[in-house]
Design an enzyme around this catalytic site. Structure first.
Site, mmCIF file in Angstrom:
data_model
loop_
_atom_site.group_PDB
_atom_site.id
_atom_site.type_symbol
_atom_site.label_atom_id
_atom_site.label_comp_id
_atom_site.label_asym_id
_atom_site.label_seq_id
_atom_site.Cartn_x
_atom_site.Cartn_y
_atom_site.Cartn_z
ATOM 1 N N GLU A 154 24.661 -42.378 61.650
ATOM 2 C CA GLU A 154 25.566 -43.591 61.014
ATOM 3 C C GLU A 154 26.781 -44.178 61.695
ATOM 4 O OE1 GLU A 154 26.072 -44.254 56.230
ATOM 5 O OE2 GLU A 154 26.041 -42.245 56.884
ATOM 6 N N ASN B 245 18.870 -36.068 55.381
ATOM 7 C CA ASN B 245 19.154 -36.463 53.826
ATOM 8 C C ASN B 245 18.405 -35.546 52.996
ATOM 9 O OD1 ASN B 245 21.084 -38.335 53.245
ATOM 10 N ND2 ASN B 245 20.113 -39.775 54.497
ATOM 11 N N ASP C 248 22.244 -31.891 57.139
ATOM 12 C CA ASP C 248 22.283 -31.840 58.683
ATOM 13 C C ASP C 248 21.610 -30.815 59.278
ATOM 14 O OD1 ASP C 248 24.208 -34.565 58.800
ATOM 15 O OD2 ASP C 248 24.796 -33.169 57.255
ATOM 16 N N ASP D 85 32.410 -37.911 55.719
ATOM 17 C CA ASP D 85 32.112 -37.126 54.728
ATOM 18 C C ASP D 85 31.026 -36.037 54.951
ATOM 19 O OD1 ASP D 85 30.336 -39.079 55.268
ATOM 20 O OD2 ASP D 85 29.932 -39.542 53.104
ATOM 21 N N HIS D 86 30.353 -36.198 56.115
ATOM 22 C CA HIS D 86 29.705 -35.049 56.781
ATOM 23 C C HIS D 86 30.737 -34.289 57.625
ATOM 24 C CE1 HIS D 86 25.523 -36.425 55.807
ATOM 25 N NE2 HIS D 86 26.181 -37.675 55.656
#
Length: 255
Positions: free
Chosen positions: A35, A150, A220, A245-246
């Site tokens: 991302e 995900n 992840d 946010d990860h």
């Protein structure tokens, strides 16, 4: 060799939140990013090079969306952009670097949260990705497939399994796919090292102080091919890294 995976939720945003400081402290050999949300000319290649990293990327055709990259100290013998399936490669979902005895991929699996159409897209991707991975393994037996999958695989991988049982990312068919993928010859390196470790998450919603309260999901993974299992030295998750946010996840493999 220490290999990280990090969904940065926008490399340019992460750079403003201390990504370069994190990268230098990590001393990673390879960092798989997901991302990136950037076109090639928007990725800070010179800054990354200044601390010793080659950067290879595959951006989505849609600007500000998806995108993957690999940062590596050792220049690979080959790099591969995409899976060879146009609808996925247009979204910038997989990039791979090959070394003489090892191949490392950064993968951003689709989310299905926006509706039935994207959930169907996600399930088709998962099937096609597994086919790709198994075919690749025939050519390159030593694979490390890092990324944002995900999917939270088991109840231990999500803070509220009952409340999220019907939510994309924890649907029975997604979890079943993950089980099948692992059974087909891949190892979830973190669970291999820490089969019973609870409250170990890699993503938190920005809502309702989820991160502060550790109401997260483990989405992840650093998956390794079965024949690398005995070379796993350690694996981990770094929730203290706050650029996204990860958070980063990693695996250390014996050379």
């Amino acid at each position: 060799m220490k290999i990280y995976s990090y969904n940065v939720n926008g490399i340019r945003a992460a750079m403003k939140k201390g990504f370069m400081e994190w990268l230098k402290e990590s001393n990673a050999d390879v960092v798989c990013l997901q991302e990136t949300k950037a076109q090639p000319d928007q990725i800070p290649i010179l800054e990354l090079a200044s601390v010793g990293y080659n950067c290879y990327c595959l951006s989505a055709q849609k600007k500000g969306y998806s995108g993957v990259a690999i940062l590596t100290k050792q220049e690979p013998g080959n790099k591969s952009l995409g899976m060879g399936i146009e609808k996925y490669d247009f979204e910038g979902r997989i990039i791979r670097v090959d070394y003489p005895n090892l191949s490392i991929a950064s993968i951003y699996h689709p989310a299905g949260v926006s509706g039935e159409e994207r959930q169907a897209f996600k399930m088709q991707w998962l099937s096609d990705f597994q086919t790709y991975a198994k075919e690749l393994e025939k050519q390159i037996p030593n694979l490390i497939l890092c990324g944002d999958y995900n999917i939270a695989h088991q109840e231990i991988d999500i803070h509220d399994p009952k409340g999220n049982a019907n939510h994309s990312g924890f649907l029975p068919e997604e979890r079943s796919w993950m089980t099948d993928f692992i059974d087909s010859g891949f190892v979830d390196s973190f669970r291999y090292m820490y089969p019973e470790k609870k409250d170990a998450y890699s993503w938190w919603s920005y809502r309702a102080n989820a991160r502060r309260n550790n109401k997260g999901w483990r989405l992840d993974y650093c998956m390794v091919s079965q024949n690398l299992k005995d070379k796993i030295m350690d694996a981990g998750i770094e929730p203290q890294a706050m650029q996204s946010d990860h958070c980063p996840v990693w695996v250390e493999i014996k050379d």
